[in-house]
Design an enzyme around this catalytic site. Structure first.
Site, PDB file in Angstrom:
ATOM      1  N   ASP A 100       1.813  -1.014  -2.124  1.00 26.86           N
ATOM      2  CA  ASP A 100       2.515  -1.791  -2.649  1.00 26.86           C
ATOM      3  C   ASP A 100       1.642  -3.062  -3.840  1.00 26.86           C
ATOM      4  O   ASP A 100      -0.161  -2.704  -3.504  1.00 26.86           O
ATOM      5  CB  ASP A 100       2.398  -3.249  -1.832  1.00 26.86           C
ATOM      6  CG  ASP A 100       2.746  -4.603  -1.782  1.00 26.86           C
ATOM      7  OD1 ASP A 100       3.842  -4.975  -2.252  1.00 26.86           O
ATOM      8  OD2 ASP A 100       2.417  -5.525  -1.784  1.00 26.86           O
ATOM      9  N   GLU A 102       4.049   0.780  -6.048  1.00 27.76           N
ATOM     10  CA  GLU A 102       4.957   0.045  -7.202  1.00 27.76           C
ATOM     11  C   GLU A 102       3.750  -0.624  -8.026  1.00 27.76           C
ATOM     12  O   GLU A 102       2.840  -1.292  -8.584  1.00 27.76           O
ATOM     13  CB  GLU A 102       4.978  -0.657  -5.620  1.00 27.76           C
ATOM     14  CG  GLU A 102       5.611  -1.897  -6.201  1.00 27.76           C
ATOM     15  CD  GLU A 102       5.938  -3.307  -5.794  1.00 27.76           C
ATOM     16  OE1 GLU A 102       6.648  -4.754  -5.762  1.00 27.76           O
ATOM     17  OE2 GLU A 102       5.190  -3.771  -5.563  1.00 27.76           O
TER      18      GLU A 102
END
Length: 810
Positions: free
Chosen positions: A485, A538
């Site tokens: 993330d 990401e």
């Protein structure tokens, strides 16, 4: 075994194993012995002088020429000197050590407490606050220790060596017979400490934290924690009524690690570390390495040992046979706590694998499962990096779920959050009284967007904590992939910061070189130690080489979320069809850079929250048009180069935004609640998309090769039409045509390869069973010798409104 660390006494020349009292007694004895020798020497010298004077006064005698035979004399032995008698000393803890133990600032409690040889025997010392009495039990020996006050007990036993012993502790109304924690050598080896110091301990979870074990033949738990700035660390938990006074831990030298082996403590016990900060204040902290925690809002760590037996050998053996970028990869993103609210890990194992398998997804991606205090963060603000959230069960329960998914043939990806952590004062923030896991520079530590703290990626122990954590989930929980993330927030020093709020790197740039090195190390280590595992970034910027191997200067990820495709394509779909011709490039631009990285096309949770509306609700028009747009978009997405990810609820066109409180609107699929067939139709489409996808290597085998894609028509802006060919490794094609206008286009001519004798419609998102108008091409489409779009032959087909059609060679 690691030798017992020396006592930090005032005289560094004394033996490391002696207590301060022993050192004092030994020093006095040595001085007395020296004085005695001096007196003896002086007396001998006086006698010699007197004898010499007498000899001078006596008359000399003349000797005869013939010497008398010498008499053979027997040498007499000098009387042996007796060894000085060792004087017994007081075994009590001296004032300095006593004060440090009471204050929680003693670095070497094992050098003071426990049993130690001293002049006169063996000194036994115990520190048991609130005890009425402490008795030493050694074979037939049973001796009570003297109460020295403040919880200290001591006694001197006339023994030649330290025996095997236990202690009996008497409290008001209760007695406890136990091993003495302070008779044990360190339970952490030199190699572990060396690797921790180097920041290279790849199985850090086996060295730090709470580890049930048998040590020196005794069963208990070894507690270890990294706290280099602490003046002292004590262990508190249910086993000592959360009073750590009598459980001081020892410092293992320059490693910054503190250790204590506690006998008879096992699984299920709650604990925390009581840390004395550099300023003398105290803080009670959860274990950063805890493998199990209490369910929030409670925050204690729990001693844990896994009992799960895995049954996914077949899955693990084959998962790495084909590189992920050359394999089918269709992902269903799930928030476990709200997929079916109220279900535990084991209950989810009964429902989730069958549901995902029925829909044909190859993988599930779990939003963060690591422990987090605030449910509203969806797991993206982690405090327990090594513990699955206790909201849904134990770590073994989570393993059971992963095992069930693997046995159903479904891979398990997990969101992993190494970018930041929350500021809770019982967790990582200023863990030992100073910035430790976070950067010491406030400009580098405070995350400007989320009110959290960023990790100090330049500190080797912190980097080790995170790299080992990635391996932990892969090795201990058999996770098949980590979606990392917020990579962009890690890579840039000026991320969400204004001028003056960040400091350039040593080259004057804005790249966070420490974060780059960390990501490269993490990826290289995971791919080396966990074959078949994939890492996914990401990353929302144009950083070069995200999925390039580390030995070529890249970050080393296996895949990257294509945030640009997601943003552009959703922007195009949000416009009314009459205006889409002005935004046609937003759907084609992705092919300009499609092969620069290995991409995943994500329609994730981020796109259906915070007022962004659900996927179907982003579409313009009435309800029929919205659903048609939704279906056509999914068909376009599944055919586009790159892997695909869809968030739960979007597979049946849920109209409302997702809420973690109640999850997907499952009632939309239940006729008993008046559900419309429209939603079931969209779900059936997703099932068929996955089925054809899996059966069509053209859609996944050459996702990262330019030769696997060719535009048929990419500039039909006036028609809102996009048509392209996908190719398998053996050259087998698949033709995808999307019509994003609400009109039927009859006899639409498209150029096709002449070596295909006929094309068959294999999927049509406008089919009646999906809720469409059933405008289809039921018969095979044969190429005609009429050139179009750079091809010598072409076909004529009917394009349904707001629909995507797939055709394969008949």
């Amino acid at each position: 075994m690691t030798p017992r660390p020396p006592s930090p006494g005032p005289d560094p020349q004394q033996s490391a194993g002696r207590t301060p009292e022993e050192k004092s007694v030994a020093k006095k004895a040595a001085a007395k012995k020296t004085a005695k020798k001096a007196v003896t020497k002086k007396a001998v010298t006086k006698k010699a002088v007197a004898k010499k004077a007498a000899a001078k006064k006596a008359p000399s005698k003349k000797t005869t020429a013939k010497k008398a035979p010498a008499k053979k004399t027997t040498a007499k032995k000098a009387p042996s000197k007796k060894a000085p008698v060792e004087v017994a000393v007081s075994p009590a803890v001296d004032a300095e050590d006593r004060a440090r133990l009471l204050a929680g600032t003693h670095h070497a409690p094992h050098a003071v407490l426990g049993a130690h040889p001293v002049p006169g025997g063996v000194a036994f010392r115990a520190f048991r606050p609130y005890a009425r009495a402490v008795t030493v039990l050694a074979g037939e020996l049973r001796t009570g220790l003297h109460d020295d006050g403040d919880g200290f007990f001591s006694g001197l036993l006339p023994l030649p060596d330290v025996p095997e012993y236990r202690i009996l502790v008497t409290y008001d109304g209760a007695e406890l017979e136990t091993e003495d924690p302070y008779r044990f050598l360190p339970a952490l080896g030199d190699l572990d400490l060396h690797l921790i110091g180097e920041g290279r301990h790849e199985q850090l979870w086996k060295a730090l934290g709470a580890e049930p074990m048998t040590h020196q033949g005794v069963t208990g738990t070894r507690f270890t924690v990294w706290a280099p700035n602490a003046r002292g660390v004590r262990l508190a938990g249910t086993f000592n009524f959360w009073d750590g006074t009598g459980f001081p831990m020892r410092s293992l030298g320059s490693s910054g690690v503190w250790e204590l082996f506690v006998p008879a403590i096992g699984e299920g016990e709650l604990y925390k570390f009581e840390i004395t900060r550099p300023d003398g204040s105290r803080t009670l902290r959860a274990d950063p390495m805890a493998r199990r925690t209490e369910a929030p809002p409670d925050t204690s760590s729990i001693v844990h040992a896994s009992r799960h037996e895995w049954h996914d050998e077949e899955w693990l053996a084959r998962r790495g046979q084909v590189p992920v970028h050359e394999a089918p990869f269709s992902v269903y993103e799930v928030h476990l706590a709200s997929w079916r609210p109220g279900l535990t890990y084991r209950q989810l194992a009964e429902q989730l694998p069958s549901y995902v398998k029925d829909l044909g997804f190859t993988h599930v991606e779990l939003m963060p499962v690591a422990e987090h205090p605030f449910g509203g963060s969806w797991g993206y603000q982690v405090t327990g990096f090594y513990a699955p959230t206790a909201r849904l069960g134990t770590p073994d329960d989570f393993k059971f779920l992963v095992d069930a998914l693997h046995r159903a043939g479904i891979g398990v990806l997990m969101d992993w959050v190494p970018a930041h952590f929350p500021r809770d004062d019982w967790a990582l923030a200023e863990f030992d009284g100073r910035p430790l896991y976070e950067h010491e520079d406030p400009l580098r530590s405070a995350h400007p967007d989320w009110g959290t703290l960023e990790f100090d990626f330049g500190r080797r122990e912190v980097r080790n904590f995170l790299v080992a954590n990635a391996l932990y989930w892969c090795e201990e929980f058999h996770i098949d992939g980590l979606r990392v993330d917020a990579v962009a927030s890690m890579l840039y020093l000026d991320y969400s910061r204004e001028p003056g709020q960040w400091v350039p790197n040593v080259f004057g740039g804005r790249e966070n070189l420490d974060a780059v090195a960390f990501l490269q190390e993490m990826n290289a280590t995971v791919y080396r130690r966990a074959p078949g595992v994939v890492t996914i970034a990401e990353e929302s910027t144009a950083w070069d080489g995200v999925t390039r191997p580390t030995d070529s200067g890249g970050l080393g990820f296996g895949l990257k979320w294509n945030m640009g495709w997601m943003h552009d394509s959703l922007g195009y779909l949000s416009h009314e069809p009459v205006h889409r011709k002005y935004h046609h490039h937003e759907m084609t631009f992705s092919m300009v850079y499609a092969y620069s990285e290995n991409y995943v096309l994500p329609i994730s949770h981020d796109e259906v929250v915070h007022g962004k509306r659900s996927l179907v609700s982003k579409m313009p028009g009435d309800w029929w048009q919205q659903r048609a747009n939704h279906r056509a978009y999914l068909g376009f997405m599944w055919a586009h180069p790159g892997k695909q990810l869809l968030f739960m609820g979007q597979e049946f066109a849920q109209g409302a935004e997702w809420s973690e409180a109640h999850g997907p609107d499952w009632w939309l699929l239940d006729p008993a609640y008046g559900a419309e067939p429209d939603h079931r139709g969209v779900r059936d489409l997703v099932r068929d998309l996955n089925a054809v996808y899996l059966d069509s290597p053209a859609l996944w085998q050459r996702d990262t090769e330019q030769a696997g894609f060719r535009w048929v028509v990419g500039d039909a802006a006036e028609d809102n039409v996009f048509a392209f060919l996908r190719y398998a490794a053996d050259g087998t094609p698949l033709l995808s045509v999307s019509n994003f206008s609400p009109v039927v286009r009859h006899d639409y001519r498209l150029g096709v390869p002449e070596d295909v004798p006929a094309w068959h419609e294999t999927l049509n998102t406008d089919a009646a069973r999906y809720g469409g108008g059933d405008v289809t091409n039921p018969d095979p489409l044969k190429p005609e010798p009429q050139g179009r779009h750079g091809q010598a032959t072409s076909i004529r087909l009917t394009l349904p409104p707001l629909a995507t059609v797939w055709l394969r060679p008949a």
